[in-house]
Scaffold this motif. Structure first.
Motif, PDB file in Angstrom:
ATOM      1  N   LEU A 154      10.645  16.369   2.809  1.00  0.00           N
ATOM      2  CA  LEU A 154      10.285  14.986   3.127  1.00  0.00           C
ATOM      3  C   LEU A 154      10.294  14.759   4.637  1.00  0.00           C
ATOM      4  O   LEU A 154       9.354  14.206   5.205  1.00  0.00           O
ATOM      5  CB  LEU A 154      11.259  14.017   2.442  1.00  0.00           C
ATOM      6  N   ARG A 155      11.345  15.214   5.306  1.00  0.00           N
ATOM      7  CA  ARG A 155      11.453  15.059   6.761  1.00  0.00           C
ATOM      8  C   ARG A 155      10.308  15.800   7.465  1.00  0.00           C
ATOM      9  O   ARG A 155       9.697  15.276   8.397  1.00  0.00           O
ATOM     10  CB  ARG A 155      12.818  15.566   7.233  1.00  0.00           C
ATOM     11  N   ARG A 156      10.005  17.008   7.004  1.00  0.00           N
ATOM     12  CA  ARG A 156       8.931  17.804   7.601  1.00  0.00           C
ATOM     13  C   ARG A 156       7.595  17.062   7.509  1.00  0.00           C
ATOM     14  O   ARG A 156       6.861  16.969   8.485  1.00  0.00           O
ATOM     15  CB  ARG A 156       8.816  19.152   6.882  1.00  0.00           C
ATOM     16  N   ILE A 157       7.301  16.536   6.333  1.00  0.00           N
ATOM     17  CA  ILE A 157       6.001  15.904   6.108  1.00  0.00           C
ATOM     18  C   ILE A 157       5.915  14.522   6.748  1.00  0.00           C
ATOM     19  O   ILE A 157       4.946  14.189   7.422  1.00  0.00           O
ATOM     20  CB  ILE A 157       5.697  15.813   4.597  1.00  0.00           C
ATOM     21  N   GLU A 158       6.915  13.702   6.521  1.00  0.00           N
ATOM     22  CA  GLU A 158       6.802  12.295   6.904  1.00  0.00           C
ATOM     23  C   GLU A 158       7.324  11.969   8.296  1.00  0.00           C
ATOM     24  O   GLU A 158       7.042  10.897   8.807  1.00  0.00           O
ATOM     25  CB  GLU A 158       7.464  11.427   5.850  1.00  0.00           C
ATOM     26  N   HIS A 159       8.080  12.890   8.910  1.00  0.00           N
ATOM     27  CA  HIS A 159       8.629  12.587  10.233  1.00  0.00           C
ATOM     28  C   HIS A 159       8.176  13.575  11.309  1.00  0.00           C
ATOM     29  O   HIS A 159       8.083  13.203  12.472  1.00  0.00           O
ATOM     30  CB  HIS A 159      10.160  12.526  10.188  1.00  0.00           C
ATOM     31  N   GLU A 160       7.934  14.828  10.936  1.00  0.00           N
ATOM     32  CA  GLU A 160       7.577  15.844  11.921  1.00  0.00           C
ATOM     33  C   GLU A 160       6.077  16.124  11.967  1.00  0.00           C
ATOM     34  O   GLU A 160       5.568  16.552  12.998  1.00  0.00           O
ATOM     35  CB  GLU A 160       8.328  17.149  11.624  1.00  0.00           C
ATOM     36  N   ALA A 161       5.386  15.912  10.861  1.00  0.00           N
ATOM     37  CA  ALA A 161       3.955  16.242  10.794  1.00  0.00           C
ATOM     38  C   ALA A 161       3.127  15.227  11.577  1.00  0.00           C
ATOM     39  O   ALA A 161       3.528  14.077  11.776  1.00  0.00           O
ATOM     40  CB  ALA A 161       3.495  16.295   9.342  1.00  0.00           C
ATOM     41  N   ILE A 162       1.969  15.673  11.994  1.00  0.00           N
ATOM     42  CA  ILE A 162       1.040  14.841  12.767  1.00  0.00           C
ATOM     43  C   ILE A 162       0.050  14.197  11.806  1.00  0.00           C
ATOM     44  O   ILE A 162      -0.671  14.905  11.098  1.00  0.00           O
ATOM     45  CB  ILE A 162       0.275  15.700  13.793  1.00  0.00           C
ATOM     46  N   PRO A 163       0.006  12.852  11.748  1.00  0.00           N
ATOM     47  CA  PRO A 163      -0.981  12.201  10.875  1.00  0.00           C
ATOM     48  C   PRO A 163      -2.385  12.391  11.439  1.00  0.00           C
ATOM     49  O   PRO A 163      -2.606  12.215  12.640  1.00  0.00           O
ATOM     50  CB  PRO A 163      -0.567  10.730  10.886  1.00  0.00           C
ATOM     51  N   LEU A 164      -3.335  12.764  10.583  1.00  0.00           N
ATOM     52  CA  LEU A 164      -4.698  13.031  11.038  1.00  0.00           C
ATOM     53  C   LEU A 164      -5.687  11.978  10.558  1.00  0.00           C
ATOM     54  O   LEU A 164      -6.381  11.377  11.365  1.00  0.00           O
ATOM     55  CB  LEU A 164      -5.126  14.425  10.571  1.00  0.00           C
ATOM     56  N   VAL A 165      -5.791  11.788   9.262  1.00  0.00           N
ATOM     57  CA  VAL A 165      -6.714  10.794   8.706  1.00  0.00           C
ATOM     58  C   VAL A 165      -6.096  10.203   7.442  1.00  0.00           C
ATOM     59  O   VAL A 165      -5.249  10.820   6.803  1.00  0.00           O
ATOM     60  CB  VAL A 165      -8.111  11.393   8.371  1.00  0.00           C
ATOM     61  N   ALA A 166      -6.551   8.999   7.091  1.00  0.00           N
ATOM     62  CA  ALA A 166      -6.086   8.328   5.879  1.00  0.00           C
ATOM     63  C   ALA A 166      -7.197   7.447   5.349  1.00  0.00           C
ATOM     64  O   ALA A 166      -8.096   7.037   6.088  1.00  0.00           O
ATOM     65  CB  ALA A 166      -4.840   7.497   6.171  1.00  0.00           C
ATOM     66  N   MET A 167      -7.121   7.179   4.046  1.00  0.00           N
ATOM     67  CA  MET A 167      -8.134   6.339   3.406  1.00  0.00           C
ATOM     68  C   MET A 167      -7.502   5.592   2.233  1.00  0.00           C
ATOM     69  O   MET A 167      -6.756   6.173   1.452  1.00  0.00           O
ATOM     70  CB  MET A 167      -9.278   7.212   2.898  1.00  0.00           C
ATOM     71  N   ASN A 168      -7.820   4.294   2.121  1.00  0.00           N
ATOM     72  CA  ASN A 168      -7.363   3.480   0.994  1.00  0.00           C
ATOM     73  C   ASN A 168      -8.512   3.266   0.020  1.00  0.00           C
ATOM     74  O   ASN A 168      -9.655   3.055   0.444  1.00  0.00           O
ATOM     75  CB  ASN A 168      -6.887   2.100   1.463  1.00  0.00           C
ATOM     76  N   THR A 169      -8.197   3.291  -1.264  1.00  0.00           N
ATOM     77  CA  THR A 169      -9.153   2.917  -2.304  1.00  0.00           C
ATOM     78  C   THR A 169      -8.418   2.037  -3.304  1.00  0.00           C
ATOM     79  O   THR A 169      -7.218   2.183  -3.506  1.00  0.00           O
ATOM     80  CB  THR A 169      -9.748   4.149  -3.034  1.00  0.00           C
ATOM     81  N   GLU A 170      -9.170   1.123  -3.913  1.00  0.00           N
ATOM     82  CA  GLU A 170      -8.579   0.223  -4.900  1.00  0.00           C
ATOM     83  C   GLU A 170      -9.280   0.393  -6.229  1.00  0.00           C
ATOM     84  O   GLU A 170     -10.483   0.606  -6.292  1.00  0.00           O
ATOM     85  CB  GLU A 170      -8.730  -1.235  -4.464  1.00  0.00           C
ATOM     86  N   THR A 171      -8.488   0.288  -7.303  1.00  0.00           N
ATOM     87  CA  THR A 171      -9.030   0.232  -8.659  1.00  0.00           C
ATOM     88  C   THR A 171      -8.468  -1.029  -9.301  1.00  0.00           C
ATOM     89  O   THR A 171      -7.709  -1.770  -8.666  1.00  0.00           O
ATOM     90  CB  THR A 171      -8.606   1.469  -9.491  1.00  0.00           C
ATOM     91  N   GLU A 172      -8.816  -1.256 -10.560  1.00  0.00           N
ATOM     92  CA  GLU A 172      -8.270  -2.409 -11.262  1.00  0.00           C
ATOM     93  C   GLU A 172      -6.754  -2.317 -11.371  1.00  0.00           C
ATOM     94  O   GLU A 172      -6.060  -3.324 -11.388  1.00  0.00           O
ATOM     95  CB  GLU A 172      -8.827  -2.470 -12.686  1.00  0.00           C
ATOM     96  N   ASP A 173      -6.262  -1.081 -11.462  1.00  0.00           N
ATOM     97  CA  ASP A 173      -4.854  -0.860 -11.762  1.00  0.00           C
ATOM     98  C   ASP A 173      -3.966  -0.589 -10.555  1.00  0.00           C
ATOM     99  O   ASP A 173      -2.755  -0.790 -10.639  1.00  0.00           O
ATOM    100  CB  ASP A 173      -4.706   0.326 -12.719  1.00  0.00           C
ATOM    101  N   ALA A 174      -4.543  -0.088  -9.457  1.00  0.00           N
ATOM    102  CA  ALA A 174      -3.667   0.379  -8.372  1.00  0.00           C
ATOM    103  C   ALA A 174      -4.390   0.445  -7.035  1.00  0.00           C
ATOM    104  O   ALA A 174      -5.616   0.480  -6.964  1.00  0.00           O
ATOM    105  CB  ALA A 174      -3.124   1.766  -8.714  1.00  0.00           C
ATOM    106  N   LEU A 175      -3.578   0.490  -5.988  1.00  0.00           N
ATOM    107  CA  LEU A 175      -4.042   0.816  -4.636  1.00  0.00           C
ATOM    108  C   LEU A 175      -3.655   2.270  -4.420  1.00  0.00           C
ATOM    109  O   LEU A 175      -2.516   2.659  -4.681  1.00  0.00           O
ATOM    110  CB  LEU A 175      -3.364  -0.077  -3.588  1.00  0.00           C
ATOM    111  N   ARG A 176      -4.602   3.057  -3.943  1.00  0.00           N
ATOM    112  CA  ARG A 176      -4.344   4.482  -3.717  1.00  0.00           C
ATOM    113  C   ARG A 176      -4.644   4.791  -2.257  1.00  0.00           C
ATOM    114  O   ARG A 176      -5.714   4.481  -1.762  1.00  0.00           O
ATOM    115  CB  ARG A 176      -5.241   5.311  -4.627  1.00  0.00           C
ATOM    116  N   THR A 177      -3.666   5.381  -1.595  1.00  0.00           N
ATOM    117  CA  THR A 177      -3.832   5.805  -0.214  1.00  0.00           C
ATOM    118  C   THR A 177      -3.754   7.320  -0.181  1.00  0.00           C
ATOM    119  O   THR A 177      -2.819   7.900  -0.731  1.00  0.00           O
ATOM    120  CB  THR A 177      -2.733   5.207   0.688  1.00  0.00           C
TER     121      THR A 177
END
Length: 137
Positions: free
Chosen positions: A50-73
């Motif tokens: 978790l620390r490696r991915i969410e604190h040490e890694a470099i964010p590159l790109v992201a995308m949000n999509t919505e459905t009737e049931d959920a928000l997905r990032t």
């Protein structure tokens, strides 16, 4: 290729090649600890990932999509020490604050392809839009 296409390809490859999640957890708003969807706390080994991915890694790109049931990032990050890309999927059911987060280690055989795609993607961006998109990550 735009972000929609990149994340579609990553999702399809994960499914067809049987990628196992490197980490999958439940994020509960207002709690200080992250836990497995079953309610158990993450092990020390999973906390390290978790620390490696969410604190040490470099964010590159992201995308949000919505459905009737959920928000997905969907997110793509890079951890330079291990030379690993991670594809993250955050699913928040509609009307909820808590979400399920799954991170998949992208096989290193795809590193060159991802690097080429990212260079093309970012080279076609103007500076102002680039900064706006970085802020959203």
């Amino acid at each position: 290729m735009e972000l929609t296409e990149l994340f579609r390809i990553l999702s399809e490859r994960a499914a067809s090649d049987g990628w196992e999640p490197a980490l999958c957890y439940l994020f509960r708003v207002g709690h200080k600890r992250v836990q497995y969807p079953s309610g158990q706390l993450l092990t020390d080994a999973m906390q390290t990932i978790l620390r490696r991915i969410e604190h040490e890694a470099i964010p590159l790109v992201a995308m949000n999509t919505e459905t009737e049931d959920a928000l997905r990032t969907q997110r793509l990050v890079y951890h330079p020490d291990t030379e690993t890309y991670y594809h993250g999927v955050v699913t928040t059911p509609r009307g909820e604050l808590d979400c399920v987060v799954c991170w998949y280690a992208v096989p290193t055989s795809l590193n060159d392809t991802l690097e080429t795609w990212l260079k093309r993607y970012w080279s076609g961006r103007d500076t102002e839009r680039f900064l706006d998109e970085l802020i959203l990550l």
